[in-house]
Write an enzyme that holds these catalytic residues in place. Structure first.
Site, mmCIF file in Angstrom:
data_model
loop_
_atom_site.group_PDB
_atom_site.id
_atom_site.type_symbol
_atom_site.label_atom_id
_atom_site.label_comp_id
_atom_site.label_asym_id
_atom_site.label_seq_id
_atom_site.Cartn_x
_atom_site.Cartn_y
_atom_site.Cartn_z
ATOM 1 N N ASP A 286 0.809 -1.223 0.000
ATOM 2 C CA ASP A 286 0.000 0.000 0.000
ATOM 3 C C ASP A 286 0.837 1.266 0.000
ATOM 4 O O ASP A 286 0.400 2.294 -0.517
ATOM 5 C CB ASP A 286 -0.912 0.040 1.235
ATOM 6 N N HIS A 335 5.463 10.924 10.590
ATOM 7 C CA HIS A 335 5.076 12.258 10.107
ATOM 8 C C HIS A 335 4.818 12.214 8.600
ATOM 9 O O HIS A 335 3.783 12.703 8.124
ATOM 10 C CB HIS A 335 6.192 13.242 10.450
ATOM 11 N N GLU A 336 5.751 11.625 7.844
ATOM 12 C CA GLU A 336 5.595 11.584 6.386
ATOM 13 C C GLU A 336 4.427 10.691 5.979
ATOM 14 O O GLU A 336 3.682 11.018 5.046
ATOM 15 C CB GLU A 336 6.896 11.126 5.723
ATOM 16 N N HIS A 339 1.301 12.590 6.224
ATOM 17 C CA HIS A 339 0.997 13.368 5.020
ATOM 18 C C HIS A 339 0.323 12.486 3.972
ATOM 19 O O HIS A 339 -0.645 12.913 3.322
ATOM 20 C CB HIS A 339 2.275 13.980 4.451
ATOM 21 N N ASN A 393 -9.963 -2.045 3.957
ATOM 22 C CA ASN A 393 -10.275 -3.441 4.237
ATOM 23 C C ASN A 393 -9.036 -4.154 4.750
ATOM 24 O O ASN A 393 -7.923 -3.932 4.262
ATOM 25 C CB ASN A 393 -10.771 -4.143 2.971
ATOM 26 N N ASN A 408 -5.135 -20.011 15.422
ATOM 27 C CA ASN A 408 -3.760 -19.539 15.211
ATOM 28 C C ASN A 408 -3.617 -18.030 15.400
ATOM 29 O O ASN A 408 -2.572 -17.458 15.106
ATOM 30 C CB ASN A 408 -3.259 -19.943 13.820
ATOM 31 N N LEU A 410 -4.800 -15.643 13.718
ATOM 32 C CA LEU A 410 -4.800 -14.889 12.472
ATOM 33 C C LEU A 410 -6.207 -14.924 11.891
ATOM 34 O O LEU A 410 -6.791 -15.998 11.746
ATOM 35 C CB LEU A 410 -3.815 -15.483 11.460
ATOM 36 N N GLU A 412 -8.564 -15.184 9.114
ATOM 37 C CA GLU A 412 -8.426 -15.685 7.758
ATOM 38 C C GLU A 412 -9.790 -15.779 7.089
ATOM 39 O O GLU A 412 -10.832 -15.590 7.720
ATOM 40 C CB GLU A 412 -7.733 -17.052 7.790
ATOM 41 N N ASP A 469 -16.846 23.182 21.217
ATOM 42 C CA ASP A 469 -17.140 21.814 20.811
ATOM 43 C C ASP A 469 -18.400 21.333 21.517
ATOM 44 O O ASP A 469 -18.874 21.934 22.485
ATOM 45 C CB ASP A 469 -15.949 20.907 21.140
#
Length: 606
Positions: A286, A335-336, A339, A393, A408, A410, A412, A469
């Site tokens: 990504d 930080h980058e 952005h 996602n 496990n 994870l 899946e 607020d």
């Protein structure tokens, strides 16, 4: 039966006052020495992994006993993680090393709700932890046949006396340059504003050839640095409900594959083109960050494209290996990446509860791991407006584990949850035997979710951050806190010293405080007349790269002037065109506010 054994650190708490020592983190002039002895806690007869899932350490800091709890960051690497480097003749060499039994942990201090820790336990303990609001670093001492560690603060690391370093991003906004009332008219649905549901960024980090020469060709040292940086990134981004999965690193061990020059802008553009035309074709991801050892022109230590996550050629950033302390480099990279996620630089009205925040344009004397209120709002607007699909996602796990294995830990394909074995599961919403949610479950997470059920209607889920607020409360029908709302823009606030603007009450006094500290006040009116010059420092706005001088009635909407001990007309300037300028929405006269460099009637501004 589980044999529970304590893991103990015996501390000789004698700081070497007045002496110094050279560590990987630099020259440290004040530190404590810690001697560590680790014993595992495993079920009887179980095979001991090299690095346990959880560990506990007892130690003393400043003579006071503390207990450090560590838990392995199991989401640090993707299962298809790869490493690439190049042979002397330019051949690409890619490997898929096992990373399940790694040595990178997050943690906390017992009885300190605000504590955090990011630790590498590969060869002793190396990293940092936050205790009672202060950050401490721990690092092994390189002594023969010794388990000694140094514990020290950032302020005790000697630093070069140089001009402040800056981010090179100068684009002021990813949205159109419309009047400021546009922000107050944003309308998002409850579904769109689900920014508090976790996003997943699959990250590749590349190290340029200068990184190789800087580390004398030691690729293992570069890999370790990158691992520690990404472990810290996960700690930082969890406050934005983002998880960072390292899917690969690439080390340009033979030569740079894109142009790395003294110009940060040119380096970023070249790297983005290479990422879009070369890297993406052989490694799905990504976002990519280039770690470089070059010293860019000017004050720049990092640069990125704004609001560019998931974009083929622009979802990139370039970060200078500015410090031997990995926390500092990780903060620059965060930080980058901020952005890339549509977050602009903080201005004087932004706050995070700390001395400085991650998106400050200038690197702070104390590295901050906190995003400001402005950053969180900007990120939410970006998610709602752009909806970057690559992170919305959770990554499909078909390329990670196939077929799915319940237990496990994870998540899946085909599973609603996976909390490990029935014995180890700590998720009350999940049926560990089936990896399905219990039938009575209403929610798993969110500000309005508690123990798998919606919180009652009227339960406050977002406190009002200022008198401008509005506090939000749960509806009783959703796990999400309702859309962040605020009082009408232009309403007087702070005893008529300001006017409400997007939930804040921006006034010059607070902006001077943020720039110069508690002793600063707003300068006399005459100082602001410099803004009529229209030169490099004093102007009201930029137009096609030209600094436009302020009209006389607009002088308080240009450069901010503050009265400090140093100068009665003090100001701040940097390569970031917004830094040191009066914030939009700030009162510039009775009944008037600043809007894009103009002092306009509050009735027409909003």
């Amino acid at each position: 039966m589980i044999q529970v054994l304590l893991v103990t650190i015996c501390l000789a708490a004698f700081p070497y006052q007045g002496s110094s020592i050279i560590l990987e983190s630099g020259n440290v002039n004040d530190y404590e020495v810690v001697y560590a002895r680790k014993v595992t806690a495993l079920p009887k007869g179980a095979v001991q992994p090299k690095y346990e899932d959880t560990m506990q350490y007892e130690l003393k800091v400043n003579g006071e006993p503390v207990v450090l709890h560590l838990e392995k960051n199991k989401q640090l690497f993707s299962k298809d993680y790869s490493e690439t480097h190049y042979s002397p003749d330019g051949r690409e060499i890619t490997t898929y090393p096992p990373v399940e039994d790694h040595c990178y942990y997050h943690g906390r201090i017992e009885n300190d709700a605000d504590s955090t820790a990011s630790i590498s336990a590969c060869n002793g303990l190396k990293g940092h932890f936050k205790l009672q609001g202060e950050t401490y670093f721990i690092e092994p001492l390189k002594l023969p046949n010794s388990e000694a560690h140094a514990v020290f603060k950032y302020e005790n690391v000697e630093k070069e006396d140089e001009v402040p370093k800056m981010c090179g991003v100068t684009q002021t906004n990813w949205e159109s340059d419309e009047p400021i009332k546009k922000a107050s008219q944003l309308v998002v649905t409850a579904e769109q504003q689900r920014y508090n549901h976790y996003k997943y960024i699959e990250l590749v980090i590349l190290a340029d050839y200068r990184m190789v020469t800087k580390n004398n060709g030691d690729l293992g040292k570069i890999r370790t640095k990158i691992y520690e940086i990404v472990n810290i990134l996960n700690e930082i981004f969890r406050y934005l409900y983002i998880r960072i999965a390292l899917v690969g690193i690439e080390i340009w061990s033979n030569a740079d594959l894109s142009n790395v020059t003294l110009s940060a802008d040119d380096t970023l553009a070249s790297f983005g083109t290479w990422r879009g035309t070369v890297l993406l074709k052989r490694k799905s991801h990504d976002n990519a960050q280039l770690l470089t050892a070059i010293d860019f022109d000017g004050q720049t230590i990092g640069i990125a494209n704004i609001a560019s996550m998931c974009n083929q050629n622009k979802s990139v950033g370039v970060v200078m290996d500015y410090s031997p302390i990995n926390l500092v480099v990780a903060v620059i990279m965060a930080h980058e990446m901020g952005h890339n996620l549509g977050i602009n630089h903080d201005t004087g009205s932004c706050s995070c509860g700390g001395y400085s925040c991650i998106m400050a344009p200038e690197i702070s004397d104390q590295p901050s791991k906190l995003f400001s209120n402005c950053s969180k709002q900007a990120y939410q607007r970006y998610i709602n407006y752009y909806k970057p699909q690559c992170i919305l996602n959770e990554p499909l796990r078909t390329d990670i584990v196939s077929p799915p294995v319940c237990g496990n830990e994870l998540l899946e394909m085909g599973e609603e949850c996976d909390c490990g074995s029935p014995r180890n599961c700590r998720d009350p919403c999940c049926d560990a035997a089936t990896c399905k949610l219990h039938s009575w479950v209403e929610c798993e997470s969110g500000e309005c979710c508690d123990q798998c059920r919606f919180k009652g209607a009227g339960t406050e889920c977002r406190a009002a951050r200022s008198e401008c607020d509005i506090a939000e409360s749960c509806t009783g029908q959703s796990a999400d806190c309702p859309t962040d709302d605020f009082k009408r823009n232009g309403q007087p606030c702070l005893h008529n010293y300001g006017y409400c603007y997007n939930g804040n009450c921006p006034i010059m006094y607070h902006q001077c405080y943020a720039l110069f500290g508690s002793n600063a006040t707003v300068a006399e009116d005459g100082c602001f007349e410099f803004n009529e010059n229209g030169d490099k420092y004093f102007y009201c706005r930029k137009q096609s790269g030209v600094n436009i001088p302020c009209a006389q009635e607009d002088v308080k909407c240009g450069r901010l002037f503050c009265h400090t001990k140093k100068h009665p007309c003090d100001y701040k300037y940097s390569e970031d065109p917004d830094y040191g300028m009066v914030d939009n929405g700030t009162k510039c006269a009775d009944g008037k506010v600043c809007s894009n460099g103009h002092c306009v009637d509050v009735a027409t501004a909003y």
